[in-house]
Enzyme design. Structure first.
Site, PDB file in Angstrom:
ATOM      1  N   HIS A 227       0.525  -0.757   0.098  1.00 27.60           N
ATOM      2  CA  HIS A 227      -0.007  -0.325   0.183  1.00 27.60           C
ATOM      3  C   HIS A 227       0.535   1.084  -0.085  1.00 27.60           C
ATOM      4  O   HIS A 227       2.461   0.718   0.196  1.00 27.60           O
ATOM      5  CB  HIS A 227      -0.842  -0.336   1.079  1.00 27.60           C
ATOM      6  CG  HIS A 227      -0.290   0.269   2.650  1.00 27.60           C
ATOM      7  ND1 HIS A 227       0.284  -0.593   2.504  1.00 27.60           N
ATOM      8  CD2 HIS A 227      -0.010   0.871   3.283  1.00 27.60           C
ATOM      9  CE1 HIS A 227       1.153  -1.055   4.652  1.00 27.60           C
ATOM     10  NE2 HIS A 227       0.457   0.890   4.487  1.00 27.60           N
TER      11      HIS A 227
ATOM     12  N   ASP B  94       1.042   5.139   2.134  1.00 30.54           N
ATOM     13  CA  ASP B  94      -0.166   5.887   3.017  1.00 30.54           C
ATOM     14  C   ASP B  94      -0.687   7.420   2.145  1.00 30.54           C
ATOM     15  O   ASP B  94      -0.107   7.945   1.506  1.00 30.54           O
ATOM     16  CB  ASP B  94       1.082   5.992   4.149  1.00 30.54           C
ATOM     17  CG  ASP B  94       1.395   4.741   4.558  1.00 30.54           C
ATOM     18  OD1 ASP B  94       0.937   4.020   4.731  1.00 30.54           O
ATOM     19  OD2 ASP B  94       2.993   4.984   5.208  1.00 30.54           O
TER      20      ASP B  94
ATOM     21  N   HIS C 232       4.812   0.206  -0.079  1.00 29.76           N
ATOM     22  CA  HIS C 232       5.139  -0.334   1.156  1.00 29.76           C
ATOM     23  C   HIS C 232       4.460  -2.145   1.406  1.00 29.76           C
ATOM     24  O   HIS C 232       3.615  -2.442   1.553  1.00 29.76           O
ATOM     25  CB  HIS C 232       5.995  -0.173   2.064  1.00 29.76           C
ATOM     26  CG  HIS C 232       4.637   0.431   2.585  1.00 29.76           C
ATOM     27  ND1 HIS C 232       4.435   1.991   2.277  1.00 29.76           N
ATOM     28  CD2 HIS C 232       4.183   0.931   4.046  1.00 29.76           C
ATOM     29  CE1 HIS C 232       3.439   2.683   3.132  1.00 29.76           C
ATOM     30  NE2 HIS C 232       3.535   1.997   4.140  1.00 29.76           N
TER      31      HIS C 232
ATOM     32  N   ARG D 262       7.700  -8.269  15.438  1.00 26.51           N
ATOM     33  CA  ARG D 262       8.531  -7.623  15.165  1.00 26.51           C
ATOM     34  C   ARG D 262       7.163  -6.517  15.745  1.00 26.51           C
ATOM     35  O   ARG D 262       6.443  -6.522  15.747  1.00 26.51           O
ATOM     36  CB  ARG D 262       8.687  -7.296  13.255  1.00 26.51           C
ATOM     37  CG  ARG D 262       8.471  -6.139  13.298  1.00 26.51           C
ATOM     38  CD  ARG D 262       8.883  -5.974  12.023  1.00 26.51           C
ATOM     39  NE  ARG D 262       9.305  -5.007  10.822  1.00 26.51           N
ATOM     40  CZ  ARG D 262       8.834  -4.192  10.106  1.00 26.51           C
ATOM     41  NH1 ARG D 262       7.735  -3.662  10.954  1.00 26.51           N
ATOM     42  NH2 ARG D 262       9.356  -2.338   9.735  1.00 26.51           N
TER      43      ARG D 262
END
Length: 333
Positions: A206, A208, A263, A273
């Site tokens: 996607h 942002d 990304h 993570r």
């Protein structure tokens, strides 16, 4: 190692034949804020990658470690407890579902306002006996990262030779700024590979929609960005630095000179993570349009719209959709 109660895996997406997350790209632009040439390097990085790493950023390490510690405490709670802080409407706790249009990932998250008084009683009650520790850690971190982000945006404006250096940063400093903050937790991926040479998606590809996104994560791999030629590269993790991502709104404000970076996050099979993302957004009523100082006789590539109009449109799309496509002008050849 923090391992959360793992979500069901049968619905998750897989990526065939992508570059393994252990093969790191070594050409990520690095911006040292202590150096005098940083403003020009920021512009170059935005033009070529829409992405760069910032070092010597001035954000106290204590603020970073405190918030990460509080995030880990929250994500370590039983799922039944965490779900009391959800579902995200849009703020709150979410697990697996990303948005309301069917996107899912191997992730759980907290979506929060950057307003220091915005933590709801429902959310704080989940944090146990001392919720103020979380609130304090969150506020310290957001204020420091916002200050650093505004410094970078002002350097960016100087590098673009815009006479008003606060043309971007003033939108984040505005008391009506629609900035948001996200904590993501990606548990270790289970040893399950139904497709040969595949990787499970933690958070799908996607861009942002905001002006700028500022990401910091622990030392676990997984983040990938798409280069201009469409190839995906793995970003080496660096828990002491910040990664800046150009958003859709900044793409429009520069009339396409900067492009928002696609990304995604792939899962890590060995460790959790944890990432923290500050999304710098303008006030809802702000008109998003190319800056006159950058036009120099050019025609705008985009229709004029407010941040509210674009945000509403973006959140009604799938993650991977080209959200700006609805707002592009058709230029006659």
């Amino acid at each position: 190692m923090v391992v959360l109660s793992k979500p069901a895996i049968e619905q998750y997406s897989f990526i065939r034949n992508c570059i393994p997350t252990t093969t790191f790209y070594t050409g990520i632009p690095i911006i040292d804020l202590s150096k005098p040439d940083s403003k020009n390097l920021i512009v170059k990085a935005c033009e070529e990658f829409g992405f760069f790493k910032v070092i010597n950023h001035g954000v106290p390490l204590e603020f970073i470690t405190n918030l990460e510690s509080e995030a880990i405490k929250f994500f370590s709670l039983p799922l039944s407890e965490k779900e009391k802080a959800g579902p995200p409407t849009p703020m709150g706790y979410g697990n697996r579902s990303i948005g309301s249009n069917g996107d899912i990932g191997w992730v759980e998250y907290l979506l929060l306002s950057t307003n220091p008084d915005s933590c709801s009683h429902k959310f704080l009650s989940v944090l146990g006996e001392n919720p103020e520790m979380f609130r304090s850690a969150l506020n310290d971190y957001i204020l420091a990262v916002k200050k650093m982000t505004c410094e970078v945006l002002e350097l960016m404006a100087d590098g673009l030779k815009i006479p008003t250096s606060n043309v971007f940063s003033k939108l984040l400093k505005d008391e009506k700024s629609d900035s948001v903050f996200r904590l993501n937790h990606y548990p270790p991926c289970p040893d399950f590979q139904p497709l040969e040479d595949s990787n499970m998606v933690g958070f799908g590809e996607h861009t942002d929609p905001q002006i700028i996104s500022v990401l910091r994560s622990n030392n676990a791999s997984g983040l990938q960005i798409s280069l201009r030629n469409g190839n995906w590269i793995s970003v080496p993790p660096d828990q002491d630095s910040f990664f800046f991502l150009v958003g859709d709104s900044l793409q429009v404000m520069t009339n396409g000179r900067f492009q928002s970076v696609r990304h995604r996050v792939l899962t890590n099979s060995l460790k959790s993570r944890v990432s923290m993302i500050y999304f710098g957004g303008p006030p809802l009523s702000e008109k998003i349009t190319p800056l006159p100082a950058l036009m120099k006789g050019e025609t705008s590539l985009y229709k004029e719209f407010t941040w509210l109009e674009y945000k509403t449109s973006a959140y009604n799309t799938k993650l991977a959709d080209n959200r700006l496509g609805h707002f592009e002008r058709i230029v006659a050849s």
